[in-house]
Design an enzyme around this catalytic site. Sequence first.
Site, PDB file in Angstrom:
ATOM      1  N   ASP A 206      10.006  15.074   7.995  1.00 45.62           N
ATOM      2  CA  ASP A 206       9.475  14.692   6.684  1.00 45.62           C
ATOM      3  C   ASP A 206       7.966  14.954   6.629  1.00 45.62           C
ATOM      4  O   ASP A 206       7.183  14.081   6.271  1.00 45.62           O
ATOM      5  CB  ASP A 206       9.780  13.220   6.390  1.00 45.62           C
TER       6      ASP A 206
ATOM      7  N   ILE B 156       0.825  -1.212   0.000  1.00 42.90           N
ATOM      8  CA  ILE B 156       0.000   0.000   0.000  1.00 42.90           C
ATOM      9  C   ILE B 156       0.859   1.261   0.000  1.00 42.90           C
ATOM     10  O   ILE B 156       0.319   2.371  -0.089  1.00 42.90           O
ATOM     11  CB  ILE B 156      -0.954   0.027   1.213  1.00 42.90           C
ATOM     12  N   GLY B 157       2.164   1.121   0.062  1.00 46.22           N
ATOM     13  CA  GLY B 157       3.061   2.271   0.022  1.00 46.22           C
ATOM     14  C   GLY B 157       4.492   1.811  -0.150  1.00 46.22           C
ATOM     15  O   GLY B 157       4.875   0.730   0.306  1.00 46.22           O
TER      16      GLY B 157
ATOM     17  N   GLY C 181       8.636   3.475  -0.422  1.00 46.14           N
ATOM     18  CA  GLY C 181       9.583   4.582  -0.392  1.00 46.14           C
ATOM     19  C   GLY C 181      10.989   4.101  -0.657  1.00 46.14           C
ATOM     20  O   GLY C 181      11.215   2.922  -0.969  1.00 46.14           O
ATOM     21  N   GLY C 182      11.931   5.049  -0.536  1.00 47.38           N
ATOM     22  CA  GLY C 182      13.312   4.678  -0.816  1.00 47.38           C
ATOM     23  C   GLY C 182      13.916   3.780   0.229  1.00 47.38           C
ATOM     24  O   GLY C 182      14.866   3.040  -0.065  1.00 47.38           O
ATOM     25  N   MET C 183      13.401   3.793   1.437  1.00 46.35           N
ATOM     26  CA  MET C 183      14.005   3.009   2.519  1.00 46.35           C
ATOM     27  C   MET C 183      13.089   1.937   3.067  1.00 46.35           C
ATOM     28  O   MET C 183      13.528   1.119   3.875  1.00 46.35           O
ATOM     29  CB  MET C 183      14.427   3.945   3.663  1.00 46.35           C
TER      30      MET C 183
END
Length: 413
Positions: free
Chosen positions: A144, A24-25, A27-29
């Site tokens: 963030d 569902i999501g 990111g880079g990390m």
Amino acid sequence: MLEESPSGVTTDVLGGRYRLGEVIGRGGMSSVYTARDQNLGRDVALKLFAPQAADADELKRQEAEIRLLATLNHPSLVTLFDAGVDTRVPDQPRPFLTMELVEGQDLRSRIRHSCVPLDELSVIGAGVADALAYVHGLGIIHRDIKPANILLIQVRPGEPVRPKLTDFGIARIVDGTRLTATGTMVGTAAYLSPEQAMGSPLSPASDIYSLGLVLLECIKGTVEYPGSAVESAVARLHRAPEIPDDLPTEWQHLLASMTALEPLERPSAGDLEVALRHALVSPESAPAELAEEPTRVLPALPARQPSILPPGLSEQSGPSGQWEGSGTQSTARTTARKPAPRTSADRHSKPTAAKRRRRLRVGAALATAVLLGGAAAVTVAANSPEKPDVVPYPSVSGTLGDHLVELQRSVEP
């Protein structure tokens, strides 16, 4: 590596209890999955970090996030349920977090649909500011703040959506050890504060600047500083955000202070929450000041009507205050007397004169009653063929008594 089916749903179980669902999501990390807690029988959100076995500092940062999130408890923060490490690949351990699964959309999707009205934005901004005031009080900087990290939930139908701040993946402890390389920008480029763009030390005011850009984007529907990371970072150092002129003055001042270049000129999260809550109150619903009640003026007493006296009497008072006759007149008249200047003797004798005036009023009332009684007797005598009985009257001494006797004799047949 995770084994994924063609539909994007995995079949792996982490920590012996969490069966992963769809992504569902990402990111880079880290990546975020839906997962089923098989021990408690509930759905959760599971955030699985990318393997960073070769970077000891990154592992420290991830472990710090786990310890950090475990201490947070606020209605505007996504709740952390559990934490663990995926050790299926021994030389590449992967920390993971399990959090509450929030049903709804994030603020980024909301902005893509339409601009956010100011009343709805006040609720969203105040909720995020309240969460930031809480974490800032614990010495934590989110670092963030962006629309994708603000989730919107509908608690009850018909009520405004409420925000939940998530993704403390790059949070740090104030005055703690810097866990990223010197000069490295951590955060999303479009929402970085000027000090983040320059690699300067951060403070809670950095989150306030980022939130200011988020609120401005909700109003305008566009990112204030688009472009690559370098272009976006340089742009905010050369120009202030463009705030629409048609906004209410209070909103213009608030957004300008939140995005001030100098961190010390920005409001705190607590002050920001108060300002946004106040924006929800319309002038009509705000309590008004209590009006001073004027002194009430009592109405004047009605003028004293002349007393109705028997024929032959007048309301004339001599110096002694006694009633005096003025002959056999058919009507009563009042003799007005101009008050004489008061003397010291008059002031001392005032109580005695007042008593005399009261006796005079009682006498006048008694005379009126006698007159009415006499008139009734005359009427009865005129209409009755028989001789009426003589009505006895009370004994009254003095001049008034003499007049009453004369009056009684005059009405006898």
